[in-house]
Design a protein around this motif. Structure first.
Motif, PDB file in Angstrom:
ATOM      1  N   MET A   1       0.845  -1.176   0.000  1.00 55.07           N
ATOM      2  CA  MET A   1       0.000   0.000   0.000  1.00 55.07           C
ATOM      3  C   MET A   1       0.889   1.239   0.000  1.00 55.07           C
ATOM      4  O   MET A   1       1.976   1.231   0.540  1.00 55.07           O
ATOM      5  N   SER A   2       0.373   2.286  -0.542  1.00 54.45           N
ATOM      6  CA  SER A   2       1.193   3.478  -0.678  1.00 54.45           C
ATOM      7  C   SER A   2       1.174   4.329   0.582  1.00 54.45           C
ATOM      8  O   SER A   2       0.242   4.289   1.394  1.00 54.45           O
ATOM      9  N   LYS A   3       2.208   5.093   0.719  1.00 53.52           N
ATOM     10  CA  LYS A   3       2.340   6.020   1.842  1.00 53.52           C
ATOM     11  C   LYS A   3       1.168   7.000   1.861  1.00 53.52           C
ATOM     12  O   LYS A   3       0.677   7.378   2.929  1.00 53.52           O
ATOM     13  N   ASP A   4       0.689   7.382   0.689  1.00 56.66           N
ATOM     14  CA  ASP A   4      -0.425   8.332   0.597  1.00 56.66           C
ATOM     15  C   ASP A   4      -1.687   7.794   1.265  1.00 56.66           C
ATOM     16  O   ASP A   4      -2.417   8.539   1.913  1.00 56.66           O
ATOM     17  N   GLN A   5      -1.962   6.494   1.105  1.00 63.42           N
ATOM     18  CA  GLN A   5      -3.142   5.896   1.733  1.00 63.42           C
ATOM     19  C   GLN A   5      -3.037   5.954   3.258  1.00 63.42           C
ATOM     20  O   GLN A   5      -4.021   6.232   3.943  1.00 63.42           O
ATOM     21  N   TYR A   6      -1.851   5.693   3.763  1.00 62.79           N
ATOM     22  CA  TYR A   6      -1.635   5.742   5.197  1.00 62.79           C
ATOM     23  C   TYR A   6      -1.817   7.161   5.724  1.00 62.79           C
ATOM     24  O   TYR A   6      -2.471   7.387   6.739  1.00 62.79           O
ATOM     25  N   LEU A   7      -1.243   8.114   5.009  1.00 58.29           N
ATOM     26  CA  LEU A   7      -1.353   9.512   5.430  1.00 58.29           C
ATOM     27  C   LEU A   7      -2.777  10.029   5.318  1.00 58.29           C
ATOM     28  O   LEU A   7      -3.215  10.851   6.132  1.00 58.29           O
ATOM     29  N   LYS A   8      -3.524   9.536   4.347  1.00 58.75           N
ATOM     30  CA  LYS A   8      -4.927   9.937   4.208  1.00 58.75           C
ATOM     31  C   LYS A   8      -5.714   9.518   5.447  1.00 58.75           C
ATOM     32  O   LYS A   8      -6.491  10.306   5.999  1.00 58.75           O
ATOM     33  N   GLU A   9      -5.533   8.266   5.888  1.00 57.87           N
ATOM     34  CA  GLU A   9      -6.224   7.780   7.082  1.00 57.87           C
ATOM     35  C   GLU A   9      -5.803   8.567   8.313  1.00 57.87           C
ATOM     36  O   GLU A   9      -6.625   8.915   9.162  1.00 57.87           O
ATOM     37  N   TYR A  10      -4.530   8.866   8.401  1.00 66.28           N
ATOM     38  CA  TYR A  10      -4.009   9.653   9.513  1.00 66.28           C
ATOM     39  C   TYR A  10      -4.631  11.051   9.520  1.00 66.28           C
ATOM     40  O   TYR A  10      -5.085  11.533  10.559  1.00 66.28           O
ATOM     41  N   ASP A  11      -4.683  11.685   8.357  1.00 69.54           N
ATOM     42  CA  ASP A  11      -5.270  13.025   8.248  1.00 69.54           C
ATOM     43  C   ASP A  11      -6.754  13.031   8.616  1.00 69.54           C
ATOM     44  O   ASP A  11      -7.232  13.957   9.280  1.00 69.54           O
ATOM     45  N   LEU A  12      -7.489  12.002   8.193  1.00 69.07           N
ATOM     46  CA  LEU A  12      -8.909  11.899   8.554  1.00 69.07           C
ATOM     47  C   LEU A  12      -9.088  11.790  10.074  1.00 69.07           C
ATOM     48  O   LEU A  12      -9.972  12.429  10.658  1.00 69.07           O
TER      49      LEU A  12
END
Length: 103
Positions: A1-12
């Motif tokens: 999975m990409s770093k962007d997906q992880y950061l998206k969940e974190y930001d939410l």
């Protein structure tokens, strides 16, 4: 999975914390977050989100349990294993003994 997906969940999650005026990252806060999300998301999505969020919280917020001291599991010494294999009743530990002896 990409770093962007992880950061998206974190930001939410961070946005949710801001909206709810929550300052901590405690287990209780995470439970409230996921309880709320469970009304919108299916279990596989919740699990995936939890996994991503946990990873990013550990990295970005050094969210380690305060005072947690990991335990090291005790292992048998060679002598202890020898005593166990030779002193344990065959009829009770036959399967275990054959597994170890045949490995």
């Amino acid at each position: 999975m990409s770093k962007d997906q992880y950061l998206k969940e974190y930001d939410l999650f961070m946005k949710w914390r801001t909206e709810k005026h929550v300052g901590s990252f405690s287990e209780r806060v995470l439970l409230c977050y996921f309880e709320e999300k469970s009304k919108q998301w299916k279990p596989p999505t919740l699990w995936s989100t939890y996994s991503k969020l946990k990873a990013t919280l550990l990295i970005n917020n050094n969210n380690k349990s305060v005072g947690h001291k990991p335990k090291k599991s005790r292992t048998f010494s060679r002598d202890e294993m020898y005593k166990l294999l030779h002193n344990a009743p065959d009829e009770q530990y036959e399967r275990e003994k054959s597994f170890v002896c045949n490995s």
